[in-house]
Design an enzyme around this catalytic site. Structure first.
Site, mmCIF file in Angstrom:
data_model
loop_
_atom_site.group_PDB
_atom_site.id
_atom_site.type_symbol
_atom_site.label_atom_id
_atom_site.label_comp_id
_atom_site.label_asym_id
_atom_site.label_seq_id
_atom_site.Cartn_x
_atom_site.Cartn_y
_atom_site.Cartn_z
ATOM 1 N N PRO A 2 0.806 -1.211 0.000
ATOM 2 C CA PRO A 2 0.000 0.000 0.000
ATOM 3 C C PRO A 2 0.850 1.277 0.000
ATOM 4 C CG PRO A 2 -0.419 -1.372 1.955
ATOM 5 C CD PRO A 2 0.797 -1.887 1.291
ATOM 6 N N GLU A 3 0.286 2.346 -0.572
ATOM 7 C CA GLU A 3 0.989 3.621 -0.649
ATOM 8 C C GLU A 3 0.395 4.590 0.374
ATOM 9 O OE1 GLU A 3 1.167 4.924 -4.747
ATOM 10 O OE2 GLU A 3 1.031 2.880 -5.488
ATOM 11 N N ARG A 112 2.734 -12.820 2.201
ATOM 12 C CA ARG A 112 4.064 -12.938 1.596
ATOM 13 C C ARG A 112 5.180 -12.701 2.608
ATOM 14 N NH1 ARG A 112 3.779 -9.970 -4.179
ATOM 15 N NH2 ARG A 112 5.883 -10.810 -4.307
#
Ligand SMILES: [Zn+2]
Length: 270
Positions: A2-3, A112
């Protein structure tokens, strides 16, 4: 991902549900995701701490503790910080669990396992390498202009450099360049003043609109309450290969810059 807008949305959600609560119990199921500080297990180090605030720096979520220390959390690609109600099952890939007073549980999940939650001591300069916050008063047109001087790197690659401006990732770099009608591969130093002004405005505008829509869920991003964002419905170029440009009607193209997919309009972005 996410940014900045996604982390900002997560942080605002966390601020509503975890500030003022005490960390009662900590489970670290995968140690690399919550590395132990020297000489003491992570769980011991933070149990008993009270949460006094939650804020964002760049793409990091910072959970502030009463001792002055903080839990600096990087979500990387697929990390999630999700508040669970009592007896609600853990999200898939939940590797760190903070049980808080009042029965609230904060889960740190990452399928991940690239995400990290680090305990940072007061005054530790963990963010010294991060650049200006694009939504702060320090990000002026003049500051942006001087940052671009003598930079031969493509403007899109420059926007992604967290050491210059903190928080912009691939989605918002593509969107801001389209909004400003700037070619992503243009050398940063080659932008003229009107283009720099347009791009400065576009960066602030795109990030602000994305926060208003609670982020972009093009993949598995969800906020602190497990809800998807809305800005994926407002994207102009990102992921829209072959679809018509909403400004000129020509098809959106995809090229690769510094190993990152770059969506743009060859007709509008000169
Ligand atoms: Zn166009």
């Amino acid at each position: 991902l996410p940014e900045l807008p996604e982390v900002e949305t997560i942080v605002r959600g966390l601020a509503r549900s975890i500030v003022g609560k005490t960390i009662r119990r900590v489970q670290v199921r995968l140690e690399k995701m919550a590395p132990a500080p020297p000489g003491i297990p992570f769980a011991h180090a933070v149990t008993g701490e009270r949460i006094t605030g939650v804020r964002r720096r760049g793409k990091y979520a910072v959970i502030e503790l009463a001792s002055g220390r903080s839990l600096v959390t990087s979500l990387r690609m697929t990390g999630r910080l999700v508040v669970q109600r009592p007896n609600e099952p853990d999200f898939p890939g939940t590797h760190v669990v903070l049980d808080l007073s009042g029965g609230t549980r904060l889960g740190f999940a990452d399928l991940r396992t690239f995400g990290r939650m680090r305990l940072v001591e007061p005054g530790e300069p963990w963010d010294a390498g991060l650049g200006v916050e694009p939504l702060s008063s320090g990000f002026t047109q003049e500051a942006f202009m001087s940052m671009l001087l003598k930079r031969t790197t493509p403007i899109k690659v420059f926007l992604l450099d967290q050491r210059r401006i903190a928080g912009i990732g691939n989605i918002y770099a593509c969107e801001a360049l389209w909004e400003a009608r700037v070619n992503p591969s243009r050398p940063a130093q080659a932008l003229n003043k009107p283009a720099i002004r347009r791009l400065h405005h576009a960066v602030v505008d795109v990030l602000g609109r994305a926060i208003d829509m609670r982020g972009t869920s093009v993949d598995d991003y969800v906020d602190a309450d497990g809800l998807r964002g809305g800005f994926q419905n407002a994207l102009s170029v990102y992921g829209r290969l072959g679809e018509p440009c909403v400004r000129c009607g020509k098809p959106i193209v995809r090229t690769v810059l510094a190993q990152r997919g770059t969506w743009w309009c060859k007709n509008c972005q000169r």
